[in-house]
Design an enzyme around this catalytic site. Structure first.
Site, mmCIF file in Angstrom:
data_model
loop_
_atom_site.group_PDB
_atom_site.id
_atom_site.type_symbol
_atom_site.label_atom_id
_atom_site.label_comp_id
_atom_site.label_asym_id
_atom_site.label_seq_id
_atom_site.Cartn_x
_atom_site.Cartn_y
_atom_site.Cartn_z
ATOM 1 N N ASP A 253 0.792 -1.245 0.000
ATOM 2 C CA ASP A 253 0.000 0.000 0.000
ATOM 3 C C ASP A 253 0.817 1.284 0.000
ATOM 4 O O ASP A 253 0.314 2.331 0.422
ATOM 5 C CB ASP A 253 -0.940 0.026 1.219
ATOM 6 C CG ASP A 253 -1.920 -1.127 1.250
ATOM 7 O OD1 ASP A 253 -2.008 -1.856 0.257
ATOM 8 O OD2 ASP A 253 -2.587 -1.302 2.288
ATOM 9 N N HIS B 277 -0.435 5.101 1.191
ATOM 10 C CA HIS B 277 0.124 5.790 2.353
ATOM 11 C C HIS B 277 0.812 7.085 1.952
ATOM 12 O O HIS B 277 0.547 8.154 2.514
ATOM 13 C CB HIS B 277 1.139 4.884 3.058
ATOM 14 C CG HIS B 277 0.541 3.630 3.620
ATOM 15 N ND1 HIS B 277 1.167 2.899 4.620
ATOM 16 C CD2 HIS B 277 -0.605 2.967 3.364
ATOM 17 C CE1 HIS B 277 0.421 1.846 4.920
ATOM 18 N NE2 HIS B 277 -0.650 1.868 4.163
ATOM 19 N N ASP C 195 -2.437 -8.119 -5.723
ATOM 20 C CA ASP C 195 -3.820 -7.655 -5.649
ATOM 21 C C ASP C 195 -3.866 -6.185 -5.280
ATOM 22 O O ASP C 195 -2.869 -5.595 -4.852
ATOM 23 C CB ASP C 195 -4.624 -8.486 -4.637
ATOM 24 C CG ASP C 195 -4.290 -8.145 -3.194
ATOM 25 O OD1 ASP C 195 -4.881 -7.192 -2.648
ATOM 26 O OD2 ASP C 195 -3.417 -8.811 -2.600
ATOM 27 N N GLU D 285 -7.040 -3.500 -3.515
ATOM 28 C CA GLU D 285 -8.409 -3.336 -3.041
ATOM 29 C C GLU D 285 -8.984 -2.003 -3.518
ATOM 30 O O GLU D 285 -9.914 -1.962 -4.301
ATOM 31 C CB GLU D 285 -8.417 -3.433 -1.511
ATOM 32 C CG GLU D 285 -9.778 -3.513 -0.883
ATOM 33 C CD GLU D 285 -9.659 -3.794 0.615
ATOM 34 O OE1 GLU D 285 -10.371 -4.676 1.113
ATOM 35 O OE2 GLU D 285 -8.834 -3.137 1.285
ATOM 36 N N GLU E 56 -8.130 4.962 -4.143
ATOM 37 C CA GLU E 56 -6.883 5.451 -3.552
ATOM 38 C C GLU E 56 -5.718 5.287 -4.524
ATOM 39 O O GLU E 56 -4.738 6.023 -4.454
ATOM 40 C CB GLU E 56 -6.618 4.735 -2.229
ATOM 41 C CG GLU E 56 -7.549 5.205 -1.125
ATOM 42 C CD GLU E 56 -7.310 4.506 0.204
ATOM 43 O OE1 GLU E 56 -7.029 5.199 1.207
ATOM 44 O OE2 GLU E 56 -7.414 3.264 0.249
ATOM 45 N N TYR F 291 -18.822 -1.155 2.892
ATOM 46 C CA TYR F 291 -17.374 -1.323 2.867
ATOM 47 C C TYR F 291 -16.894 -1.638 1.445
ATOM 48 O O TYR F 291 -15.941 -1.041 0.947
ATOM 49 C CB TYR F 291 -16.927 -2.472 3.769
ATOM 50 C CG TYR F 291 -17.273 -2.395 5.230
ATOM 51 C CD1 TYR F 291 -17.798 -1.239 5.808
ATOM 52 C CD2 TYR F 291 -17.089 -3.510 6.054
ATOM 53 C CE1 TYR F 291 -18.118 -1.206 7.165
ATOM 54 C CE2 TYR F 291 -17.404 -3.478 7.401
ATOM 55 C CZ TYR F 291 -17.914 -2.333 7.948
ATOM 56 O OH TYR F 291 -18.225 -2.298 9.280
#
Length: 903
Positions: free
Chosen positions: A652, A656, A725, A727, A731, A809
């Site tokens: 991520d 971040h 992967d 999600e 973002e 979610y």
């Protein structure tokens, strides 16, 4: 007389039927009018067959594969009767093996010579069923290795300020003087210049080690991509697949259906997918996943065995070389140059003895009479599952490849081989002839070139190639988003009808070219910090009444404790908190027009940001040279690989660091004098996630963004059967937007152009693979009813999240954060469809907490006035602050919806 003629006719028909039964043994299922059948139907021509029973020697390495026993030899019609002695001349494949015998197997083969086609070896029907089903990887089987369960929103209550901020800062009358920009005009190739080549700032401590060992990596010094398709080759036990699309490749390590010590090639057809239970409301499958462990065709060598070592070299953002060695310090027996999208899987031999293995089983093996190219030997493998695979071998010295078929699962070279061996699946529709012409050449890597001029952008993938000196392009497979953006020249290189299914990206098309040129005609170069309306541009004007209302809200929010809220043990949550306040201050300055209040609050934001720029946060960043990057020290301190969503393991990073880069862009926009002191630290984050150049020796090229797939991968140094992967698609685009805006603010036109181009590419790719309108024809029809992917892997798509299965979610993780570029990605038509399915008709009322605000912010794309009414409290004038994610502000939601709604 008539009776005698009838009997003769009956006898002739009976014999002809028996002959056709014999001939049909040579035809694989699903292959109509193959060479053996066509030739056998010729008038007065009887196919001559020889049944050869051989006592073969079995080298230890191939003994397991040889153990697949065959049924007795089938009856074969020959002139003179069933299984009569062979009549006529026949060239027979060499069936001898020179290695000493350790055990023997008796296998019956039928070798058929068809003069105009070649030699066909017909294998007996196997007693075992072909292993063409594989297995389904367990869902989240490694919950402790990068699979995080905490929610990605700040849920702790935000304390009300004890006092309100007073404007004390006087804005400069003419604004601050911006620093001299270093790169104000984008070059002819926006990928050519590095962001910087300086070492990370001195406040960032150094480490030479990393908790994830570099297994089998022989390269030294150069940074290595941590989020790339080849990661599984140096993680775990090195046996999880690498997904090249359309093929997947894995090191069997002597296990599985083939027992090979080489690399197993797999291609999965749509009918082999497994779907989850249909949703009771939408009818859409909850997931789809492809089986793994199918060894369609394997490339190995007789020299490889239990001591085999797999190493990787030459890691780039789109390619890697995998080598198989007899020992760690020994020379490579086989080298595999792997490039995303390759039509051939290529193996380089330097004297090893090739083995072709399969867990599907051969039905026939054909060697054509004529070579397709000088120096190239071809074999055609008809498999028991009805598929056809093509083998090409170009020898650079010594003899050409001469394969001896040992049994249903193994063919081995009769001697050493020097050159390249290539395998491709035949997609049918005449593609075999194209592959015949393209063989002997293989890609070695991809060079990116690109430019942006206003709304017009283009990028090229130029394929490095090696192999035969033939004037042929490189055979590659293009994904749907490539195909839709090809220029006319590249589109003309697409091989019509030559298509193979991919695991999660629809159908790929074969293209034979030295480069692909993709065009984007809606590059958001003019996109700024303010809400954006398509066809209008940035909107800063809202009514005086709305300004006053929002100003009162903003005063309350900027009076909150920025230092306390951003003091988290997570770079992700800290970045979200800082970005929240950046948006409030931006609204105060650029929309509400209260510059004094904005600059007063800006000083507090600078102090909060300085904690991180000075590396004084709870878990300071470290630069580790093992992989080459800047990571949180959380795992080093706690030993928890999942700390801070796995940041220390490169999970991520674009999420971040994107929030920090966005915040820095806002601060620099408002106060350019702040930039020089902070630019090296911010650029360090930019380089970690999106370094464009190999000239930068501190960070790998394009850690997160994958230009082949058109989006990023969030998955770092964790081994998984389903590949990389991601999600949150929203973002992902936030990070691209942040790069664009930081480039604009600091005068790095190449960086700004890259960020804009990334957004244009993501608008195309995400609407094919992540966001599903009713017209989506890429993903399975029984899945697009979910409207979003959930989590998209290289091998599966799962309509869920890592932190829960509530529908808010799953849908909401693809909405946050709300920024000016959001409607460019999440088109109004899509948002309307998604809203109707999940949240219309009062269904939104059941959603609680910060997710309510996220969903309503998204609603502003299609009904900004309705969204403004919600955020302003409706008729009662009361808004529940519990509906705000701690990383979002009421101020920004209000100005965003008001600007879009013309309020």
């Amino acid at each position: 007389m008539a009776r005698i003629s009838f009997n003769r006719l009956f006898l002739f028909a009976w014999l002809l039927t028996l002959l056709q039964v014999s001939i049909s043994l040579a035809r694989p299922p699903g292959i109509r009018n193959g060479p053996s059948e066509v030739e056998a139907r010729k008038v007065n021509k009887v196919t001559v067959c020889k049944t050869t029973t051989t006592t073969k020697s079995t080298p230890p390495v191939v003994r397991a594969a040889a153990a697949k026993r065959a049924k007795p030899t089938p009856l074969v019609w020959r002139p003179g009767g069933w299984n009569a002695p062979l009549v006529g001349k026949l060239k027979v494949e060499n069936t001898s093996v020179t290695e000493p015998i350790e055990s023997t197997e008796t296998v019956s083969l039928i070798t058929t010579v068809i003069p105009s086609s070649g030699t066909v070896i017909i294998l007996p029907t196997p007693t075992e069923e072909p292993t063409n089903t594989g297995f389904i990887p367990p869902f989240r089987a490694t919950s402790g290795a990068g699979y995080i369960t905490s929610q990605p929103i700040i849920t702790s209550p935000i304390p009300s300020p004890t006092s309100l901020i007073e404007p004390t800062e006087t804005p400069p009358p003419d604004g601050p003087t911006p620093p001299e920009p270093t790169n104000t005009m984008a070059g002819p190739n926006v990928f050519s210049r590095p962001v910087s080549t300086d070492p990370p700032p001195s406040q960032i401590s150094r480490k030479k080690d990393h908790p994830a060992p570099r297994i089998g990596i022989t390269s030294t010094g150069a940074p290595i991509g941590t989020n790339k398709f080849y990661g599984n080759f140096f993680l775990g036990n090195q046996t999880s697949p690498a997904y090249l699309h359309p093929y997947s490749i894995s090191w069997a390590r002597g296990q599985g259906a083939s027992g090979t010590w080489g690399l197993a090639i797999s291609h999965v057809e749509p009918f082999q997918r497994v779907y989850g239970k249909p949703d009771a409301t939408t009818g859409a499958a909850s997931y789809f996943i492809n089986p793994v462990g199918i060894h369609s065709v394997c490339i190995s060598a007789n020299e490889l065995g239990p001591g085999t070592v797999l190493t990787t070299e030459n890691h780039t953002d789109s390619s890697v070389q995998v080598s198989l060695r007899q020992a760690a310090q020994g020379p490579a027996v086989i080298q595999f140059p792997l490039v995303q999208g390759s039509a051939f899987i290529t193996a380089i031999f330097n004297g090893g003895q090739p083995l072709i293995q399969t867990g599907i089983y051969f039905k026939t093996v054909t060697r054509p009479t004529r070579d397709v190219k000088s120096g190239v030997t071809k074999y055609k493998l008809h498999m028991e599952d009805g598929n056809v695979w093509l083998v090409y071998a170009y020898h650079t010295r010594g003899d050409g490849l001469n394969l001896q078929v040992v049994n249903n699962g193994l063919a081995m070279s009769t001697g050493p081989f020097y050159g390249i061996l290539q395998i491709a699946k035949d997609p049918g529709n005449g593609a075999e002839q194209v592959l015949d012409q393209a063989c002997g050449v293989y890609p070695t890597g991809v060079t990116l070139e690109g430019k942006v001029n206003g709304q017009l952008g283009e990028y090229k993938m130029k394929f490095g190639k090696s192999g035969m000196a033939y004037a042929t392009g490189v055979a590659m497979y293009a994904l749907p988003h490539h195909l839709s953006s090809f220029d006319n020249t590249t589109r003309g290189k697409v091989v019509q009808g030559a298509r193979l299914n991919t695991t999660t990206k629809g159908v790929a098309n074969l293209v034979v070219a030295d480069e692909w040129r993709m065009l984007e005609e809606d590059v958001p170069s003019a996109l700024g910090f303010l809400p954006w309306v398509d066809g209008v541009g940035s909107v800063s004007e809202i009514s005086a009444e709305v300004k006053e209302y929002v100003r009162n809200v903003a005063i309350q929010e900027v009076s909150q404790d920025m230092l306390q809220q951003s003091d988290q043990n997570s770079m992700y949550f800290s970045g979200k908190a800082l970005a929240k306040f950046a948006g409030i201050i931006l609204a105060l300055h650029d929309i509400i027009g209260d510059e004094a209040l904005a600059f007063t609050a800006l000083n507090q934001l600078k102090l909060a940001f300085a904690r991180f720029a000075e590396n004084q946060q709870q878990f300071p960043l470290v630069y580790e040279s093992g992989w080459g990057g800047v990571v949180s020290s959380a795992t080093y301190v706690t030993g928890n690989s999942g700390a801070d969503f796995g940041n220390s393991y490169y999970n991520d990073h674009h999420f971040h660091y994107g929030y920090f880069i966005y915040t820095a862009a806002v601060i620099g926009h408002l106060d350019p004098s702040w930039i020089p002191e902070n630019k090296p630290w911010v650029n360090m984050l930019v380089r970690d996630i999106a370094n464009p150049s190999t000239q930068d020796q501190y960070f790998p090229v394009w850690r997160c963004f994958d230009w082949y797939h058109g989006h990023s991968w969030a998955h770092g140094l964790f081994d998984t059967l389903d590949g990389k992967d991601q999600e949150s698609s929203s973002e992902d685009t936030m990070a691209s937007y942040a790069l664009k805006m930081w480039g604009d603010v600091v005068g790095d036109a190449d960086l700004a152009a890259r960020g804009s181009l990334m957004l244009a590419v993501q608008a195309r790719s995400l609407n094919a693979y992540y966001l599903y309108s009713s017209t989506n024809d890429v993903q399975p029809a029984n899945f697009i009813g979910n409207k979003v992917a959930g989590i998209l892997f290289e091998n599966k798509v799962d309509h869920t999240t890592y932190f829960g299965s509530n529908i808010e979610y799953i849908q909401g993780i693809h909405m946050l954060p709300l920024l000016p570029h959001t409607p460019l990605i999440r088109k109004p038509e899509f948002v309307r469809e998604e809203w109707e399915v999940y949240f219309s008709g009062g269904k939104i009322e059941s959603v609680t907490g910060g997710w309510r605000g996220i969903l309503m912010g998204n609603y502003a794309t299609i009904d900004p006035r309705g969204a403004f009414e919600f955020f302003s409290g409706g008729e009662e004038g009361e808004f529940d602050p519990g509906w705000l994610d701690g990383g979002a502000s009421l101020t920004w939601y209000l100005v965003y919806s008001a600007a879009l709604g013309g309020l």
